[in-house]
Design a protein around this motif. Sequence first.
Motif, PDB file in Angstrom:
ATOM      1  N   SER A 159       0.820  -1.209   0.000  1.00 42.76           N
ATOM      2  CA  SER A 159       0.000   0.000   0.000  1.00 42.76           C
ATOM      3  C   SER A 159       0.856   1.263   0.000  1.00 42.76           C
ATOM      4  O   SER A 159       1.895   1.309   0.673  1.00 42.76           O
ATOM      5  CB  SER A 159      -0.906   0.006   1.240  1.00 42.76           C
ATOM      6  N   PRO A 160       0.433   2.307  -0.722  1.00 43.85           N
ATOM      7  CA  PRO A 160       1.150   3.586  -0.654  1.00 43.85           C
ATOM      8  C   PRO A 160       1.076   4.246   0.715  1.00 43.85           C
ATOM      9  O   PRO A 160       1.831   5.173   1.001  1.00 43.85           O
ATOM     10  CB  PRO A 160       0.448   4.436  -1.719  1.00 43.85           C
ATOM     11  N   ARG A 161       0.170   3.752   1.573  1.00 40.40           N
ATOM     12  CA  ARG A 161       0.042   4.311   2.922  1.00 40.40           C
ATOM     13  C   ARG A 161       1.101   3.791   3.893  1.00 40.40           C
ATOM     14  O   ARG A 161       1.285   4.347   4.969  1.00 40.40           O
ATOM     15  CB  ARG A 161      -1.329   3.980   3.510  1.00 40.40           C
ATOM     16  N   THR A 162       1.761   2.692   3.531  1.00 39.72           N
ATOM     17  CA  THR A 162       2.646   2.018   4.482  1.00 39.72           C
ATOM     18  C   THR A 162       4.043   1.839   3.908  1.00 39.72           C
ATOM     19  O   THR A 162       4.278   2.010   2.713  1.00 39.72           O
ATOM     20  CB  THR A 162       2.077   0.637   4.861  1.00 39.72           C
ATOM     21  N   ARG A 163       4.955   1.450   4.808  1.00 40.64           N
ATOM     22  CA  ARG A 163       6.326   1.140   4.387  1.00 40.64           C
ATOM     23  C   ARG A 163       6.477  -0.365   4.202  1.00 40.64           C
ATOM     24  O   ARG A 163       5.560  -1.127   4.475  1.00 40.64           O
ATOM     25  CB  ARG A 163       7.309   1.635   5.459  1.00 40.64           C
ATOM     26  N   GLN A 164       7.647  -0.795   3.768  1.00 45.01           N
ATOM     27  CA  GLN A 164       7.954  -2.214   3.715  1.00 45.01           C
ATOM     28  C   GLN A 164       7.935  -2.782   5.131  1.00 45.01           C
ATOM     29  O   GLN A 164       8.365  -2.113   6.077  1.00 45.01           O
ATOM     30  CB  GLN A 164       9.333  -2.444   3.088  1.00 45.01           C
ATOM     31  N   TYR A 168       9.631  -1.490   9.686  1.00 50.15           N
ATOM     32  CA  TYR A 168       8.979  -1.179  10.963  1.00 50.15           C
ATOM     33  C   TYR A 168       9.767  -1.796  12.116  1.00 50.15           C
ATOM     34  O   TYR A 168      10.147  -2.968  12.057  1.00 50.15           O
ATOM     35  CB  TYR A 168       7.538  -1.717  10.982  1.00 50.15           C
ATOM     36  N   GLN A 169      10.009  -0.999  13.133  1.00 57.46           N
ATOM     37  CA  GLN A 169      10.743  -1.482  14.302  1.00 57.46           C
ATOM     38  C   GLN A 169       9.801  -2.235  15.237  1.00 57.46           C
ATOM     39  O   GLN A 169       8.774  -1.697  15.655  1.00 57.46           O
ATOM     40  CB  GLN A 169      11.367  -0.303  15.058  1.00 57.46           C
ATOM     41  N   PRO A 170      10.126  -3.479  15.579  1.00 57.38           N
ATOM     42  CA  PRO A 170       9.265  -4.215  16.514  1.00 57.38           C
ATOM     43  C   PRO A 170       9.275  -3.584  17.899  1.00 57.38           C
ATOM     44  O   PRO A 170      10.198  -2.850  18.257  1.00 57.38           O
ATOM     45  CB  PRO A 170       9.874  -5.621  16.535  1.00 57.38           C
ATOM     46  N   LEU A 171       8.234  -3.855  18.670  1.00 54.85           N
ATOM     47  CA  LEU A 171       8.100  -3.330  20.023  1.00 54.85           C
ATOM     48  C   LEU A 171       8.581  -4.358  21.039  1.00 54.85           C
ATOM     49  O   LEU A 171       8.585  -5.564  20.775  1.00 54.85           O
ATOM     50  CB  LEU A 171       6.628  -2.988  20.304  1.00 54.85           C
ATOM     51  N   ALA A 172       8.952  -3.878  22.195  1.00 49.95           N
ATOM     52  CA  ALA A 172       9.386  -4.774  23.275  1.00 49.95           C
ATOM     53  C   ALA A 172       8.162  -5.201  24.090  1.00 49.95           C
ATOM     54  O   ALA A 172       7.975  -4.792  25.243  1.00 49.95           O
ATOM     55  CB  ALA A 172      10.420  -4.077  24.152  1.00 49.95           C
ATOM     56  N   LEU A 173       7.319  -6.027  23.488  1.00 47.19           N
ATOM     57  CA  LEU A 173       6.131  -6.514  24.187  1.00 47.19           C
ATOM     58  C   LEU A 173       6.532  -7.594  25.188  1.00 47.19           C
ATOM     59  O   LEU A 173       7.556  -8.266  25.028  1.00 47.19           O
ATOM     60  CB  LEU A 173       5.123  -7.095  23.191  1.00 47.19           C
ATOM     61  N   PRO A 243       0.381  -0.121  13.266  1.00 44.91           N
ATOM     62  CA  PRO A 243       0.057  -1.396  13.924  1.00 44.91           C
ATOM     63  C   PRO A 243       1.020  -2.511  13.539  1.00 44.91           C
ATOM     64  O   PRO A 243       1.110  -3.528  14.232  1.00 44.91           O
ATOM     65  CB  PRO A 243      -1.365  -1.685  13.438  1.00 44.91           C
ATOM     66  N   GLN A 244       1.741  -2.321  12.430  1.00 50.25           N
ATOM     67  CA  GLN A 244       2.709  -3.336  11.997  1.00 50.25           C
ATOM     68  C   GLN A 244       3.736  -3.625  13.097  1.00 50.25           C
ATOM     69  O   GLN A 244       4.256  -4.750  13.187  1.00 50.25           O
ATOM     70  CB  GLN A 244       3.432  -2.879  10.723  1.00 50.25           C
ATOM     71  N   ARG A 245       4.033  -2.634  13.930  1.00 49.67           N
ATOM     72  CA  ARG A 245       5.010  -2.851  15.011  1.00 49.67           C
ATOM     73  C   ARG A 245       4.491  -3.872  16.020  1.00 49.67           C
ATOM     74  O   ARG A 245       5.268  -4.657  16.568  1.00 49.67           O
ATOM     75  CB  ARG A 245       5.332  -1.522  15.697  1.00 49.67           C
ATOM     76  N   TYR A 246       3.188  -3.875  16.251  1.00 46.53           N
ATOM     77  CA  TYR A 246       2.583  -4.891  17.133  1.00 46.53           C
ATOM     78  C   TYR A 246       2.524  -6.243  16.434  1.00 46.53           C
ATOM     79  O   TYR A 246       2.797  -7.280  17.048  1.00 46.53           O
ATOM     80  CB  TYR A 246       1.181  -4.459  17.563  1.00 46.53           C
ATOM     81  N   LEU A 247       2.175  -6.230  15.146  1.00 42.10           N
ATOM     82  CA  LEU A 247       2.064  -7.480  14.406  1.00 42.10           C
ATOM     83  C   LEU A 247       3.410  -8.187  14.319  1.00 42.10           C
ATOM     84  O   LEU A 247       3.488  -9.418  14.396  1.00 42.10           O
ATOM     85  CB  LEU A 247       1.514  -7.210  13.003  1.00 42.10           C
ATOM     86  N   ALA A 269      -1.192  -8.994   9.101  1.00 40.73           N
ATOM     87  CA  ALA A 269      -0.725  -9.964  10.088  1.00 40.73           C
ATOM     88  C   ALA A 269       0.014 -11.113   9.411  1.00 40.73           C
ATOM     89  O   ALA A 269       1.035 -11.598   9.910  1.00 40.73           O
ATOM     90  CB  ALA A 269      -1.906 -10.490  10.903  1.00 40.73           C
ATOM     91  N   ARG A 270      -0.482 -11.543   8.260  1.00 42.25           N
ATOM     92  CA  ARG A 270       0.187 -12.617   7.533  1.00 42.25           C
ATOM     93  C   ARG A 270       1.571 -12.179   7.060  1.00 42.25           C
ATOM     94  O   ARG A 270       2.545 -12.929   7.170  1.00 42.25           O
ATOM     95  CB  ARG A 270      -0.673 -13.070   6.353  1.00 42.25           C
ATOM     96  N   GLU A 271       1.660 -10.963   6.555  1.00 40.71           N
ATOM     97  CA  GLU A 271       2.956 -10.467   6.092  1.00 40.71           C
ATOM     98  C   GLU A 271       3.955 -10.382   7.247  1.00 40.71           C
ATOM     99  O   GLU A 271       5.150 -10.632   7.075  1.00 40.71           O
ATOM    100  CB  GLU A 271       2.788  -9.095   5.440  1.00 40.71           C
ATOM    101  N   ALA A 272       3.450 -10.044   8.439  1.00 42.86           N
ATOM    102  CA  ALA A 272       4.327  -9.924   9.606  1.00 42.86           C
ATOM    103  C   ALA A 272       4.788 -11.277  10.130  1.00 42.86           C
ATOM    104  O   ALA A 272       5.730 -11.353  10.924  1.00 42.86           O
ATOM    105  CB  ALA A 272       3.607  -9.154  10.717  1.00 42.86           C
ATOM    106  N   GLY A 273       4.129 -12.359   9.702  1.00 41.52           N
ATOM    107  CA  GLY A 273       4.569 -13.690  10.084  1.00 41.52           C
ATOM    108  C   GLY A 273       4.208 -14.104  11.495  1.00 41.52           C
ATOM    109  O   GLY A 273       4.964 -14.831  12.147  1.00 41.52           O
TER     110      GLY A 273
END
Length: 351
Positions: A159-164, A168-173, A243-247, A269-273
Amino acid sequence: MRIIHILNHVQEIGNGIVNVAVDLACLQAKSGHEVAVISAGGEYEALLNIYGVKHYLLDQTRKPISLIKAAGRYRAIAAEFQPDIVHAHMMTGVILARIFKGRKYALVSTVHNEFQRASLLMGLADRVIAVSKAVRDSMGRRGIPQNKLRVVCNGTLGSPRTRQIQDYQPLALQRPAIATVAGMYQRKGIVELIAAFAQIASDFPQAHLYLVGNGPDKQLFEAQALATSVKERIHFEGFQPEPQRYLKSCDIFVLASHRDPCPLVLSEAREAGTAIIGTQVDGIPEALDNGKAGLLVPVKDSNALAGVLGQLLSNADMLHEWKQRANQNLERLKVARVHQETLTVYRELKR
């Protein structure tokens, strides 16, 4: 072609209808079409401008005076832009476009929320795009002629709205982490998700639940979480523009919706694995390759959801397998495919 998209707003608030329309407008303009968007405005105006999409302000508030003004304003915009195609994404837009249509342009609608009673009005268009086969079948049962209906399944990757995704930097959940990204509405199954987590939490004392999104029922869900014995492990994160950072950071993604025509978040979510659990309703099975890319559970069944969560959390090999399965067959989830299939629908009308 000269194409107008009409919708209520272009705010960056996680609204799937807006996201689909913005994606299409940007890709259509990039491929050489003259494209305009009519809406009450919002943050995505800047992105539309970058892609050369003209934006016209139009307040479609459903009050008599506002609608009378909107009708006059829409008529003037259409006369100025001279569209070949008007693509309506919401109910008010399809009515306005139909009233002033005549023989001037072809009218296309997309049914995003088929479960709403007013979605039948989307059938006023010359072609009605359903975002999943389940939506097509439902609209057909409700009286929309089959010769009007076309399926263009949702997809948001690239999407043009998002980056690759790798950017995205993952979060320390706190892990193992279970997450959902959804509007805080009862139809999104948040009640069942909280209940399922409370049911398995004592068996997995390190597990945490992250609820990402805003909505009118959020306080109800917060009260439900406070009443559990594990309230400190249930986190309400609010709307997140990335939200990709959470995914990327969670172990299990859950979408426990009661109704969901074809949720965009499942492709992300699928792309994030991440391993995915979804309810067996509407377009969710299609978005998960009919159970090949995610585990399916009955709708409104917190016990079944708890059972599958427990299986994944207690079996590292099973969890790993479902993470891999989610990440396969992603080509059909790309927004470029949605763009091309939508143009095919337009061309049917312009022969």
